[in-house]
Design an enzyme around this catalytic site. Structure first.
Site, PDB file in Angstrom:
ATOM      1  N   GLU A   1     -29.918 -46.425  78.424  1.00 37.13           N
ATOM      2  CA  GLU A   1     -28.972 -46.888  79.440  1.00 37.13           C
ATOM      3  C   GLU A   1     -29.642 -47.422  80.699  1.00 37.13           C
ATOM      4  O   GLU A   1     -28.965 -47.964  81.576  1.00 37.13           O
ATOM      5  CB  GLU A   1     -27.998 -45.756  79.825  1.00 37.13           C
ATOM      6  CG  GLU A   1     -28.545 -44.706  80.766  1.00 37.13           C
ATOM      7  CD  GLU A   1     -29.407 -43.659  80.083  1.00 37.13           C
ATOM      8  OE1 GLU A   1     -29.911 -42.759  80.766  1.00 37.13           O
ATOM      9  OE2 GLU A   1     -29.557 -43.753  78.842  1.00 37.13           O
TER      10      GLU A   1
ATOM     11  N   ASN B   1     -35.220 -46.533  79.271  1.00 38.97           N
ATOM     12  CA  ASN B   1     -35.514 -45.099  79.202  1.00 38.97           C
ATOM     13  C   ASN B   1     -35.119 -44.558  77.822  1.00 38.97           C
ATOM     14  O   ASN B   1     -34.604 -45.303  76.981  1.00 38.97           O
ATOM     15  CB  ASN B   1     -34.760 -44.379  80.321  1.00 38.97           C
ATOM     16  CG  ASN B   1     -33.273 -44.311  80.053  1.00 38.97           C
ATOM     17  OD1 ASN B   1     -32.666 -45.255  79.556  1.00 38.97           O
ATOM     18  ND2 ASN B   1     -32.660 -43.190  80.374  1.00 38.97           N
TER      19      ASN B   1
ATOM     20  N   CYS C   1     -32.710 -42.896  76.378  1.00 36.87           N
ATOM     21  CA  CYS C   1     -31.357 -43.044  75.803  1.00 36.87           C
ATOM     22  C   CYS C   1     -30.805 -44.445  75.892  1.00 36.87           C
ATOM     23  O   CYS C   1     -29.667 -44.692  75.479  1.00 36.87           O
ATOM     24  CB  CYS C   1     -30.416 -42.066  76.475  1.00 36.87           C
ATOM     25  SG  CYS C   1     -30.747 -40.371  75.999  1.00 36.87           S
TER      26      CYS C   1
END
Length: 774
Positions: free
Chosen positions: A308, A304, A306
């Site tokens: 994580e 995704n 970011c």
């Protein structure tokens, strides 16, 4: 599998929202009336009012924060009925942990649960295959996801490289970067209805022939502004970097070797760009796939926005975070972790997130199919720094690392036990394969834990972000609604100052100006050791903290490794290798002052102080004498003569005269010119003005001598640009100029103008809650 249920609208607290079936809320409402109302800060209320609380067709807010939590709790607890379970008990538990700010789900759930949208997930990964049909089908699906508040990740690794032959047309391919620009433009157009901005992750494998172009694609400020980018590096690549060996670049279309190149050359390019502006990041793709819980279903290629949440193509995930700052209990004079309460909140949160999977209205049928097959959830934390403050444990200590491992392991253990209990009642996820899990017991969810950014939900909960140290102990916060400025002070730091009898406005001003407690003589050493900020902590300790959590996190950890402006490229290289060897699944670094959007300086040196003060003050007065030049611009409204003048400080004013047009058009051109003059004397650089005005269109564009002028505003921008080139004004966006700046600089928030910070893999504003990613 979820049963199909009838959808109908009901009236709860006079707010029309949508739920699946109705339940009697009389008993639940009676119970929640006796609960504490959420204790929200002024800024939390501002963020809720702007982005989360429901509004009517005229933009009027029609629910309170309590109503929002009821709406969410009601929608998610309704799912229990599908499994013949008690929704009222769940409703009370869900409402309780949210209003106590002990647990909050990701933003789309808070925004959309119980509404006609009902898209509740934050994270999506979409596949892109090497065909126009796939590229633009994925672009369409991306638009649908962004419209409903989700973020998207893509691997562009399957696209043939630039200048490759396209057999069907006998043309030449344009390569992955060109299509990233198309996706970026589409994201810019959507803007997710003003509530959440479109966020993308673009990933390219390190063995793709266009890898060098990809690494440098965000060198110019403002390029691909709606993308985070990361290079997917393999174990083999990292080993060859260490050995200074060559590796193969492979055409993904033909699978043939295009060339061999020295691995260190590419690695050095990654290091160079990250040192310059923080991107690209790195994901260790083999490390990620070693813990892929459904490896037989497919290989993970992307994450995704970011970083994580690694996901399969067409997979989505919903996230939520436990506020560790609330998991503290005082016994006599001792402060300790309330493990029993933490256990309860974990159990409630896993139940909540599993229900979200069924309550979700997926934007694409294929996403629904894949998500329900794996039922991934991402339970994480926020407020870790707040917990450390209360326990008086320094973030940069061995004790903090040990506590991080203990907390992460405990959350994962209880989450697994809860998922196994849910599976006993509801069944395991369809793709469950007992050989992929240590004890072989059926689970409800393929993954359970993730450390995600908690930008805006962190502001709502008044919690420090994720597992990050705090960025500042005290700062000046601007209320984005009324412009009011107020001191924002970490409550645990404030308590420590009050206990020492040191709390004063003068001390706060000193803390704000210095950004750290290191050089403040009035504060005792025992306080300085505990209340450290991101820039007080060594990069190596940042990496070790990320690794400590990663040991017991199913998915990945979103964290930024903050570096001082003085950090070298060799420092960046060491951090990358440390992260790789400690088992991190990805790494993002940010060197203080390495991005140059709007310049705001928080460094303590005199030069940066003057810049900062200049931006805070009124525009400087116009001098009696100026000098400059007049430029003729041809517009659709006639010839425009633009005069640009400068004083002894720099460009200070513009005047414009339209040759044949009068009335409204001339007055608007004059008004724009006056505003430009005001902005220039306020310390804003000319290129920032050019960027805002250039490209604005009107009904009368014109092409003259091969050059297009789209409007009078466009003409003013282009005249200012010509002037800058003629006078050889150094550009803020010039790479060589970037490297000369040796003081801390950071971009401005586009909403409130305050300083932005890099944390949790994302750019966020501590003042108003703006987040690039969430």
């Amino acid at each position: 599998m979820t049963q199909e249920v009838e959808t109908k609208e009901i009236d709860i607290n006079k707010k029309i929202i949508k739920h699946d079936n109705d339940i009697d809320l009389s008993e639940s409402n009676c119970l929640i009336e006796n609960m504490l109302k959420p204790r929200l800060t002024k800024n939390a209320l501002t963020v809720l009012e702007k982005r989360y609380l429901l509004k009517d067709g005229n933009g009027k807010i029609i629910e309170s924060p309590e109503d929002m939590f009821k709406r969410v709790a009601k929608t998610i607890s309704d799912i229990d009925k599908n499994y013949s379970e008690d929704p009222q008990k769940s409703f009370v538990q869900f409402y309780e942990v949210m209003t106590k700010l002990e647990f909050l789900p990701n933003s789309p759930t808070l925004m959309n649960a119980g509404t006609l949208s009902q898209q509740l997930s934050a994270c999506f990964v979409l596949p892109i295959e090497d065909s126009m049909a796939s590229i633009f089908e994925t672009l369409k699906n991306t638009a649908l996801i962004h419209k409903t508040g989700g973020g998207t990740g893509f691997s562009f690794s399957n696209l043939r490289p630039s200048n490759d032959v396209v057999k069907t047309t006998c043309g030449i391919s344009s390569g992955p970067i060109s299509f990233m620009k198309v996706y970026n433009a589409a994201t810019e157009a959507i803007k997710q209805g003003g509530r959440r901005r479109g966020a993308n992750m673009g990933i390219l494998r390190v063995d793709h022939p266009d890898i060098l172009e990809f690494i440098k694609c965000k060198t110019k400020e403002g390029e691909l502004s709606n993308f985070n980018i990361s290079v997917a590096v393999t174990d083999e690549f990292m080993q060859k970097v260490e050995r200074n060996d060559e590796y193969e670049l492979i055409n993904p279309k033909t699978k043939s070797v295009v060339k061999r190149i020295n691995a260190r050359e590419i690695f050095n390019a990654i290091v160079e760009q990250a040192w310059l502006n923080g991107e690209p990041g790195i994901i260790f793709i083999d490390t990620i796939n070693k813990t892929n819980p459904t490896a037989e279903i497919g290989e993970i290629e992307s994450t995704n926005p970011c970083g994580e949440q690694p996901l399969l193509p067409y997979e989505s995930c919903n996230l939520g975070s436990i506020n560790l700052g609330k998991m503290i209990i005082k016994k006599s004079s001792e402060v300790e972790i309330d493990w029993q309460r933490l256990k309860f909140v974990i159990e409630v949160a896993v139940h909540f997130l599993d229900n979200v999977i069924d309550a979700n209205q997926y934007p694409i049928e294929k996403i629904k199919e894949v998500t329900l097959s794996n039922r991934k959830v991402g339970l994480g934390v926020m407020g870790f720094a707040d917990m450390l403050f209360q326990l008086r444990i320094p973030y940069d200590s061995k004790e903090a690392l040990q506590l991080a491992e203990k907390i992460a392991q405990y959350i994962r253990t209880i989450a697994i036990e809860t998922s196994e209990k849910i599976a006993q009642k509801r069944g395991s996820f369809p793709n469950f394969n007992k050989s992929n899990f240590r004890n072989g017991k059926p689970r409800r969810n393929a993954t359970l834990t993730t450390i995600a950014p908690t930008g805006t939900i962190g502001i709502i909960a008044n919690a420090s972000g994720g597992i990050e140290p705090i960025f500042a102990l005290a700062f000046l916060r601007k209320n984005i609604l009324d412009g009011e400025e107020m001191f924002e002070l970490n409550p645990y730091f404030k308590q420590a100052l009050e206990e020492e009898g040191l709390y004063s406005k003068e001390l706060l001003e000193e803390v704000i100006s210095k950004g750290s407690l290191k050089n403040i003589k009035k504060i005792p050493e025992r306080i300085k050791e505990v209340f450290v900020t991101a820039m007080d902590i060594t990069p190596q300790m940042h990496v070790r903290m990320q690794s400590a959590f990663q040991k017991f996190v199913d998915n990945a950890v979103s964290k930024t490794i903050n570096l001082p402006n003085s950090a070298t490229k060799e420092d960046v290289e060491k951090i990358y290798f440390l992260a790789y060897k400690l088992g991190c699944k990805g790494i993002t670094i940010y060197r203080d002052g390495s991005r140059n959007q709007q310049v705001l300086n928080l460094s303590s040196n005199d030069t940066s102080k003057k810049h900062f003060q200049q931006l805070k003050q009124d525009p400087r007065p116009r001098p009696k004498f100026t000098s400059g030049m007049t430029i003729k611009m041809v517009t659709g409204c006639g010839n425009m003569y633009v005069t640009i003048n400068e004083d002894n400080i720099g460009t200070c004013e513009t005047f414009s005269t339209l040759g044949k047009s009068g009335g409204c058009t001339a007055s608007q051109a004059e008004a724009i010119s006056r505003l430009i003059s005001l902005i220039l004397r306020s310390g804003i650089k000319p290129e920032s003005i050019v960027k805002q005005l250039k490209g604005i269109r009107c009904p009368s564009p014109i092409i003259y001598q091969g050059e297009s002028t789209l409007s009078c505003a466009d003409a003013l921008a282009k005249a200012l640009e010509l002037y800058m080139k003629e006078k050889n004004v150094p550009s803020l966006f010039d790479e060589t100029n970037q490297q000369k700046n040796n003081f801390g600089i950071n971009p401005q928030c586009p909403e409130c103008g305050e300083i932005l910070k890099m944390g949790e893999g994302c750019t966020t504003c501590a003042s108003c809650g703006f987040s690039k990613c969430l």
